[in-house]
Design a protein around this motif. Structure first.
Motif, PDB file in Angstrom:
ATOM      1  N   ILE A 132       0.542   0.304 -10.585  1.00 49.55           N
ATOM      2  CA  ILE A 132      -0.525   0.514  -9.614  1.00 49.55           C
ATOM      3  C   ILE A 132      -1.772  -0.195 -10.113  1.00 49.55           C
ATOM      4  O   ILE A 132      -2.235   0.046 -11.232  1.00 49.55           O
ATOM      5  N   TYR A 152      -3.831  -1.636 -15.096  1.00 54.15           N
ATOM      6  CA  TYR A 152      -2.881  -1.007 -14.184  1.00 54.15           C
ATOM      7  C   TYR A 152      -2.397   0.296 -14.798  1.00 54.15           C
ATOM      8  O   TYR A 152      -2.538   0.538 -15.997  1.00 54.15           O
ATOM      9  N   TRP A 199       0.828  -1.203   0.000  1.00 52.02           N
ATOM     10  CA  TRP A 199       0.000   0.000   0.000  1.00 52.02           C
ATOM     11  C   TRP A 199       0.855   1.242   0.000  1.00 52.02           C
ATOM     12  O   TRP A 199       1.881   1.321   0.663  1.00 52.02           O
ATOM     13  N   VAL A 259      -3.381   3.319  -2.711  1.00 53.86           N
ATOM     14  CA  VAL A 259      -3.282   2.434  -3.872  1.00 53.86           C
ATOM     15  C   VAL A 259      -2.396   1.233  -3.537  1.00 53.86           C
ATOM     16  O   VAL A 259      -1.589   1.290  -2.613  1.00 53.86           O
ATOM     17  N   SER A 310      -4.708   9.416  -2.477  1.00 46.83           N
ATOM     18  CA  SER A 310      -5.482   8.191  -2.678  1.00 46.83           C
ATOM     19  C   SER A 310      -4.653   6.978  -2.287  1.00 46.83           C
ATOM     20  O   SER A 310      -3.509   6.847  -2.732  1.00 46.83           O
TER      21      SER A 310
END
Length: 125
Positions: A58, A119, A29, A47, A45
Motif C-alpha cells: 500500500i 509503503y 484503489w 488506499v 480509508s
C-alpha cells in the motif's frame, strides 16, 4: 516529502467521500478497514494497493505517520476491501523503495513527484 497533513485532513472530510464512490472505476484503489488504537472505532480509508511477490503493498502517499498506518501496525492486522472481496492481512511492515519498481509506471510518477517512497506491506492471513 509526502503530502501534507493539511491535505490529509481535507481528504478525510471531503475527498474520501467522493473517492469511495469512484473506487469501482480504478483497479488499484481499495478500502482499508482498521480500528482506532484508543477508541477501537472502525475506520475506512481509501488506499492504492498493489500485489508484489504475493504480498500486498500500500502506497504511503501521506507518509509513515498517518493515523491508519499507526493503527494497522499496532493491531498487526487489517482488512482490505478490493476487487469485490474482503481480504484479511497480517504482519504489516513498513518499507521504502525510492525506485518505486513495485508500482505500475503511472503510479511511480505520482509517488516520485510526491516524494513518497514508503509503503506498508502485509501478507494474507
Amino acid at each position: 516529502m509526502p503530502f501534507s497533513r493539511n491535505l490529509a485532513r481535507l481528504e478525510r472530510r471531503v475527498i474520501n467521500r467522493l473517492a469511495f464512490r469512484m473506487m469501482q472505476l480504478v483497479p488499484a484503489w481499495a478500502v482499508l478497514v482498521h480500528h482506532g488504537r484508543i477508541s477501537g472505532r472502525e475506520y475506512r480509508s481509501p488506499v492504492a494497493v498493489f500485489i508484489h511477490h504475493g504480498r500486498y503493498r500500500i502506497a504511503l502517499s501521506h507518509g509513515r505517520e498517518s493515523d491508519w498506518v499507526r493503527n494497522v501496525l499496532m493491531a498487526g492486522r487489517f482488512e482490505l476491501e478490493w476487487n469485490g472481496r474482503t481480504v484479511t492481512l497480517v504482519e504489516p511492515i513498513l518499507g521504502s523503495d525510492p525506485t518505486f519498481r513495485w508500482a505500475p509506471s503511472s503510479v511511480r510518477l505520482l509517488l516520485r513527484g510526491a516524494g513518497a517512497p514508503d509503503y506498508l506491506e502485509a501478507r494474507p492471513a
